[in-house]
Motif scaffolding. Structure first.
Motif, PDB file in Angstrom:
ATOM      1  N   ARG A 161       0.846  -1.187   0.000  1.00 53.82           N
ATOM      2  CA  ARG A 161       0.000   0.000   0.000  1.00 53.82           C
ATOM      3  C   ARG A 161       0.885   1.242   0.000  1.00 53.82           C
ATOM      4  O   ARG A 161       2.031   1.224   0.445  1.00 53.82           O
ATOM      5  N   LEU A 162       0.345   2.334  -0.515  1.00 57.65           N
ATOM      6  CA  LEU A 162       1.072   3.594  -0.544  1.00 57.65           C
ATOM      7  C   LEU A 162       1.404   4.018   0.885  1.00 57.65           C
ATOM      8  O   LEU A 162       0.528   4.063   1.746  1.00 57.65           O
ATOM      9  N   ARG A 163       2.691   4.318   1.124  1.00 55.57           N
ATOM     10  CA  ARG A 163       3.128   4.724   2.466  1.00 55.57           C
ATOM     11  C   ARG A 163       3.846   6.070   2.388  1.00 55.57           C
ATOM     12  O   ARG A 163       4.671   6.311   1.503  1.00 55.57           O
ATOM     13  N   PHE A 164       3.534   6.923   3.356  1.00 57.21           N
ATOM     14  CA  PHE A 164       4.085   8.275   3.397  1.00 57.21           C
ATOM     15  C   PHE A 164       5.561   8.250   3.785  1.00 57.21           C
ATOM     16  O   PHE A 164       5.990   7.445   4.619  1.00 57.21           O
ATOM     17  N   ARG A 165       6.321   9.170   3.175  1.00 55.73           N
ATOM     18  CA  ARG A 165       7.737   9.284   3.523  1.00 55.73           C
ATOM     19  C   ARG A 165       8.052  10.654   4.122  1.00 55.73           C
ATOM     20  O   ARG A 165       8.517  10.752   5.246  1.00 55.73           O
ATOM     21  N   GLN A 166       7.768  11.719   3.351  1.00 54.08           N
ATOM     22  CA  GLN A 166       8.038  13.041   3.890  1.00 54.08           C
ATOM     23  C   GLN A 166       7.296  14.088   3.076  1.00 54.08           C
ATOM     24  O   GLN A 166       6.777  13.810   1.995  1.00 54.08           O
ATOM     25  N   VAL A 167       7.252  15.313   3.630  1.00 56.12           N
ATOM     26  CA  VAL A 167       6.649  16.440   2.927  1.00 56.12           C
ATOM     27  C   VAL A 167       7.600  17.627   3.018  1.00 56.12           C
ATOM     28  O   VAL A 167       8.300  17.816   4.020  1.00 56.12           O
ATOM     29  N   GLU A 168       7.648  18.418   1.960  1.00 57.47           N
ATOM     30  CA  GLU A 168       8.400  19.667   1.954  1.00 57.47           C
ATOM     31  C   GLU A 168       7.424  20.791   1.602  1.00 57.47           C
ATOM     32  O   GLU A 168       6.560  20.615   0.737  1.00 57.47           O
ATOM     33  N   LEU A 169       7.546  21.903   2.254  1.00 61.38           N
ATOM     34  CA  LEU A 169       6.684  23.058   2.016  1.00 61.38           C
ATOM     35  C   LEU A 169       7.536  24.219   1.521  1.00 61.38           C
ATOM     36  O   LEU A 169       8.505  24.621   2.195  1.00 61.38           O
TER      37      LEU A 169
ATOM     38  N   ALA B  18       6.779  21.167   8.150  1.00 61.47           N
ATOM     39  CA  ALA B  18       7.055  20.009   7.293  1.00 61.47           C
ATOM     40  C   ALA B  18       7.813  18.932   8.066  1.00 61.47           C
ATOM     41  O   ALA B  18       7.524  17.731   7.935  1.00 61.47           O
ATOM     42  N   ALA B  19       8.765  19.356   8.896  1.00 59.70           N
ATOM     43  CA  ALA B  19       9.544  18.390   9.668  1.00 59.70           C
ATOM     44  C   ALA B  19       8.660  17.659  10.674  1.00 59.70           C
ATOM     45  O   ALA B  19       8.791  16.440  10.867  1.00 59.70           O
ATOM     46  N   ARG B  20       7.761  18.406  11.328  1.00 62.88           N
ATOM     47  CA  ARG B  20       6.859  17.780  12.313  1.00 62.88           C
ATOM     48  C   ARG B  20       5.944  16.767  11.631  1.00 62.88           C
ATOM     49  O   ARG B  20       5.772  15.632  12.107  1.00 62.88           O
ATOM     50  N   ILE B  21       5.320  17.162  10.510  1.00 65.28           N
ATOM     51  CA  ILE B  21       4.407  16.260   9.810  1.00 65.28           C
ATOM     52  C   ILE B  21       5.162  15.044   9.280  1.00 65.28           C
ATOM     53  O   ILE B  21       4.677  13.912   9.366  1.00 65.28           O
ATOM     54  N   SER B  22       6.353  15.268   8.751  1.00 67.78           N
ATOM     55  CA  SER B  22       7.150  14.154   8.227  1.00 67.78           C
ATOM     56  C   SER B  22       7.483  13.149   9.320  1.00 67.78           C
ATOM     57  O   SER B  22       7.476  11.933   9.101  1.00 67.78           O
ATOM     58  N   SER B  23       7.758  13.653  10.503  1.00 70.02           N
ATOM     59  CA  SER B  23       8.090  12.779  11.628  1.00 70.02           C
ATOM     60  C   SER B  23       6.869  11.988  12.101  1.00 70.02           C
ATOM     61  O   SER B  23       6.943  10.783  12.350  1.00 70.02           O
ATOM     62  N   VAL B  24       5.733  12.675  12.211  1.00 72.11           N
ATOM     63  CA  VAL B  24       4.520  12.034  12.730  1.00 72.11           C
ATOM     64  C   VAL B  24       3.966  10.990  11.763  1.00 72.11           C
ATOM     65  O   VAL B  24       3.501   9.921  12.176  1.00 72.11           O
ATOM     66  N   LEU B  25       4.038  11.283  10.455  1.00 74.07           N
ATOM     67  CA  LEU B  25       3.416  10.405   9.460  1.00 74.07           C
ATOM     68  C   LEU B  25       4.377   9.411   8.816  1.00 74.07           C
ATOM     69  O   LEU B  25       3.962   8.635   7.945  1.00 74.07           O
TER      70      LEU B  25
END
Length: 368
Positions: free
Chosen positions: A135-143, A182-189
């Protein structure tokens, strides 16, 4: 319900279905006795036809004296009465040769599978592209700020999937604010699937005080929507072939009576819509991906209203726990089920064998 099916009734039901599939005409007792040389009188067969109708396996069509199968009749036939056939060896050799001619070309294999299925089953075919078994899994986000009221969200998922979404800002955000969010969301997800992200959002909404700020929650919602859209798009990608074969069936050929012509045209419109949009098929694809063997869905067994006059035969193909897709045929419930099922079974097996060879070769090849 099957308790009322004596051996003779089962034989008659099988003959009715075979005759109706062959002729597309309601089947009368005299036809059965004459054509199949039954050792009983037409009156006896009529009584048995009436009993099968009362049990729900047959029905009258309009005011005709003949009977036609119901969805329940077809289901009993598929599970208990039909002859288990396979494609002939010459057909198998010819099909295999066609695939080896385009060896290693995945897109051409998918198109060829659809073409071969349509030709052998004489109905429309459907094939989904291969997709990762994971399944699609999240890695990170950049803003990244575009201007004062707009940012670009770059969503990165495992497997190399990258999506870009614009994000309206509720206030002016500095580059440092965007990086921290972005760092917080990347860590949580990190490493979460869509269902995990949705559960996290639901729990946060239900608790008394949110652990996320308004902007963080806005980004979380964006990630969930992007993942949901990606998975929905993957399910909706369906390649189809065999429209001419399907529309050549008697169900789509208008008769002289106006009501029959209007019904045929409406069926034609629905068939075009199903094959063009995949509407009605989307919910069947995940079921087939999660199942082993050939899946047969007959008429009213379909949950979508637009599929109630069609049967769908599907099978999974690919390399288990690596990449998989679904292929099959769709047509009116008056379908040559033995031929269609054997065609789907053989093509799915062939595609799986070819992909396994290709996958193993890729695994053995040295990294560049």
């Amino acid at each position: 319900m099957s308790s009322g099916l004596t051996e003779r009734r089962q034989t008659i039901l099988k003959l009715v279905i075979q005759e109706f599939v062959e002729t597309a005409q309601p089947v009368a007792s005299e036809t059965l006795v004459r054509k199949y040389r039954l050792n009983v009188s037409p009156a006896t067969v009529r009584n048995e036809l009436a009993a099968l109708e009362e049990l729900g396996y047959l029905m009258h069509l309009h005011t005709s004296a003949g009977r036609v199968p119901t969805d329940i009749g077809y289901r009993f036939f598929v599970e208990n009465l039909m002859d288990r056939t396979t494609l002939s060896l010459p057909e198998q050799r010819m099909i295999r040769h066609q695939f080896y001619q385009v060896r290693g070309e995945l897109d051409q294999w998918i198109q060829l599978a659809g073409s071969v299925l349509a030709r052998t089953a004489q109905n429309a075919s459907v094939v989904t592209p291969l997709r990762s078994a994971d399944r699609l899994r999240f890695r990170q986000v950049e803003l990244v700020a575009i201007h004062d009221t707009m940012a670009l969200a770059v969503l990165v998922f495992h497997g190399g999937v990258v999506k870009q979404q614009t994000l309206a800002l509720d206030a002016v955000r500095s580059p440092d604010d965007l990086r921290r969010c972005a760092a917080r969301i990347s860590s949580v997800l990190a490493d979460l699937e869509l269902s995990d992200v949705e559960d996290l959002l639901t729990r946060d909404q239900q608790q008394e005080g949110s652990e996320f700020g308004d902007f963080e929650r806005q980004v979380l919602d964006l990630v969930a929507r992007a993942m949901d859209a990606f998975e929905a798009q993957a399910q909706e990608q369906i390649y189809s072939d065999g429209l001419i074969e399907m529309l050549s069936q008697p169900e789509f050929i208008p008769a002289l009576a106006r009501e029959d012509a209007e019904r045929a045209v409406e069926r034609m419109r629905r068939a075009l819509d199903i094959l063009k949009s995949g509407r009605g098929l989307g919910s069947l694809i995940p079921q087939a991906l999660a199942s082993d063997g050939v899946q047969v869905i007959i008429g009213g067994e379909n949950s979508a209203d637009e599929m109630r006059e069609y049967s769908v035969i599907l099978a999974r193909y690919g390399v288990e726990r690596a990449v998989t897709g679904v292929l099959g045929v769709i047509g009116p419930t008056r379908m040559a089920y033995p031929r269609s099922i054997s065609s789907v079974r053989y093509i799915s097996s062939l595609m799986s064998d070819l992909l396994a060879e290709l996958y193993q070769a890729d695994q053995r090849s040295p990294e560049s």
